[in-house]
Design a protein around this motif. Structure first.
Motif, PDB file in Angstrom:
ATOM      1  N   ARG A  83       0.861  -1.182   0.000  1.00 53.31           N
ATOM      2  CA  ARG A  83       0.000   0.000   0.000  1.00 53.31           C
ATOM      3  C   ARG A  83       0.898   1.233   0.000  1.00 53.31           C
ATOM      4  O   ARG A  83       1.820   1.347   0.817  1.00 53.31           O
ATOM      5  CB  ARG A  83      -0.896  -0.012   1.242  1.00 53.31           C
ATOM      6  CG  ARG A  83      -1.961   1.066   1.271  1.00 53.31           C
ATOM      7  CD  ARG A  83      -2.900   0.829   2.443  1.00 53.31           C
ATOM      8  NE  ARG A  83      -3.979   1.805   2.476  1.00 53.31           N
ATOM      9  CZ  ARG A  83      -4.969   1.793   3.375  1.00 53.31           C
ATOM     10  NH1 ARG A  83      -5.013   0.828   4.291  1.00 53.31           N
ATOM     11  NH2 ARG A  83      -5.907   2.713   3.340  1.00 53.31           N
ATOM     12  N   VAL A  84       0.633   2.158  -0.918  1.00 51.57           N
ATOM     13  CA  VAL A  84       1.481   3.339  -1.074  1.00 51.57           C
ATOM     14  C   VAL A  84       0.660   4.607  -0.875  1.00 51.57           C
ATOM     15  O   VAL A  84      -0.333   4.834  -1.570  1.00 51.57           O
ATOM     16  CB  VAL A  84       2.152   3.377  -2.457  1.00 51.57           C
ATOM     17  CG1 VAL A  84       2.999   4.637  -2.607  1.00 51.57           C
ATOM     18  CG2 VAL A  84       3.008   2.136  -2.676  1.00 51.57           C
ATOM     19  N   VAL A  85       1.083   5.429   0.076  1.00 53.45           N
ATOM     20  CA  VAL A  85       0.418   6.691   0.374  1.00 53.45           C
ATOM     21  C   VAL A  85       1.224   7.839  -0.229  1.00 53.45           C
ATOM     22  O   VAL A  85       2.402   8.009   0.087  1.00 53.45           O
ATOM     23  CB  VAL A  85       0.289   6.908   1.896  1.00 53.45           C
ATOM     24  CG1 VAL A  85      -0.363   8.257   2.193  1.00 53.45           C
ATOM     25  CG2 VAL A  85      -0.502   5.773   2.535  1.00 53.45           C
ATOM     26  N   TYR A  86       0.597   8.593  -1.116  1.00 50.72           N
ATOM     27  CA  TYR A  86       1.238   9.773  -1.686  1.00 50.72           C
ATOM     28  C   TYR A  86       0.716  10.999  -0.952  1.00 50.72           C
ATOM     29  O   TYR A  86      -0.489  11.244  -0.895  1.00 50.72           O
ATOM     30  CB  TYR A  86       0.939   9.877  -3.182  1.00 50.72           C
ATOM     31  CG  TYR A  86       1.507  11.122  -3.842  1.00 50.72           C
ATOM     32  CD1 TYR A  86       2.811  11.543  -3.604  1.00 50.72           C
ATOM     33  CD2 TYR A  86       0.722  11.880  -4.708  1.00 50.72           C
ATOM     34  CE1 TYR A  86       3.332  12.672  -4.204  1.00 50.72           C
ATOM     35  CE2 TYR A  86       1.235  13.018  -5.330  1.00 50.72           C
ATOM     36  CZ  TYR A  86       2.541  13.407  -5.070  1.00 50.72           C
ATOM     37  OH  TYR A  86       3.052  14.535  -5.683  1.00 50.72           O
ATOM     38  N   LEU A  87       1.619  11.772  -0.354  1.00 48.96           N
ATOM     39  CA  LEU A  87       1.245  12.943   0.415  1.00 48.96           C
ATOM     40  C   LEU A  87       1.054  14.124  -0.516  1.00 48.96           C
ATOM     41  O   LEU A  87       2.006  14.600  -1.144  1.00 48.96           O
ATOM     42  CB  LEU A  87       2.314  13.280   1.465  1.00 48.96           C
ATOM     43  CG  LEU A  87       2.530  12.295   2.624  1.00 48.96           C
ATOM     44  CD1 LEU A  87       1.213  11.879   3.259  1.00 48.96           C
ATOM     45  CD2 LEU A  87       3.334  11.097   2.221  1.00 48.96           C
ATOM     46  N   THR A  88      -0.177  14.614  -0.622  1.00 47.46           N
ATOM     47  CA  THR A  88      -0.511  15.685  -1.551  1.00 47.46           C
ATOM     48  C   THR A  88      -1.712  16.481  -1.059  1.00 47.46           C
ATOM     49  O   THR A  88      -2.646  15.895  -0.497  1.00 47.46           O
ATOM     50  CB  THR A  88      -0.823  15.120  -2.956  1.00 47.46           C
ATOM     51  OG1 THR A  88      -1.366  16.161  -3.778  1.00 47.46           O
ATOM     52  CG2 THR A  88      -1.815  13.978  -2.892  1.00 47.46           C
TER      53      THR A  88
END
Length: 254
Positions: A83-88
């Motif tokens: 699972r990959v969380v992109y901070l935006t």
């Protein structure tokens, strides 16, 4: 739980997370932290990972390939796509329910952008969650990643010395935490509420519930829409709002 952070500033992540509660949890093996330097996957001697965006515009954009290779190094090592969380700022605003949900993951990857962002193509390839910590812009994703990891860590069994504290503090049941007091009983002329000195646990719990409702209604009324209140408590909230409105109108007349 294993945290993996894709970043241009690994020392920032390591210095921030290896302290306090998270630092102790890491040293005990309850958490692990890996800060992966995206620059290590660049194909040039200067470890350059950014370039001008197509179509023009201000600033530089992080290129797709170094980011993908950094992610791939993690996926290959753990044997699956994590699972990959992109901070935006464009993502869903982070909250306590998301923290609880993410705490159930075995591995969690945080992708920290910088400059003007990251090539859209690699985001489409690897990102599962787009998350924001608020409606404002920061220099990069490192601080939001640390905010999220701190919150998520508190939901991991054993990380807190008293697991109950992770469940009863602010936002539990969509209510803010009640005020708390310690010794001495009187400080600067202000006394601890009598009910907390009574030893009557039922009365203490009733008072704390009431204070949580008051604080939430005053500071975060948006949370009340999702709170589970009794009819009597909803009537109490309406009385509070009426009282505050009348006090505000009186102050305006002065």
């Amino acid at each position: 739980m294993d945290f993996h952070v894709l970043t241009l500033f690994p020392e920032m992540i390591e210095n921030g997370m290896n302290t306090s509660i998270t630092g102790r949890a890491i040293s005990k093996g309850l958490l692990s932290l890996e800060a992966v330097n995206i620059r290590d996957f660049a194909f040039n001697k200067h470890q350059k990972v950014d370039d001008y965006p197509y179509g023009g515009g201000a600033g530089m954009l992080m290129q797709a390939e170094p980011v993908f290779l950094a992610w791939e190094s993690i996926a290959q090592r753990i044997g699956r796509k994590p699972r990959v969380v992109y901070l935006t700022p464009q993502g869903k605003v982070f909250n306590q329910e998301m923290a609880k949900n993410m705490a159930m993951e075995e591995d969690l990857v945080f992708l920290c952008g910088h400059y003007e962002g990251i090539d859209e193509r690699v985001l489409e390839e690897i990102v599962t969650d787009y998350v924001s910590i608020g409606d404002y812009v920061l220099t990069g994703g490192e601080l939001p990643a640390m905010v999220m990891m701190d919150s998520i860590s508190r939901m991991v069994p054993g990380v807190l010395s008293n697991q109950e504290s992770g469940e009863t503090e602010s936002f539990a049941g969509n209510l803010l935490e009640y005020p708390q007091y310690s010794r001495p009983e009187e400080w600067h002329g202000k006394k601890v509420p009598e009910v907390l000195l009574s030893g009557h646990h039922a009365n203490v719990e009733k008072w704390r519930r009431e204070q949580s409702i008051i604080r939430t209604a005053k500071w975060r009324p948006d949370l009340l829409k999702r709170a589970e209140l009794t009819n009597q408590e909803w009537n109490y909230v309406r009385q509070l709002k009426k009282q505050w409105k009348e006090e505000s109108e009186r102050n305006e007349d002065i």
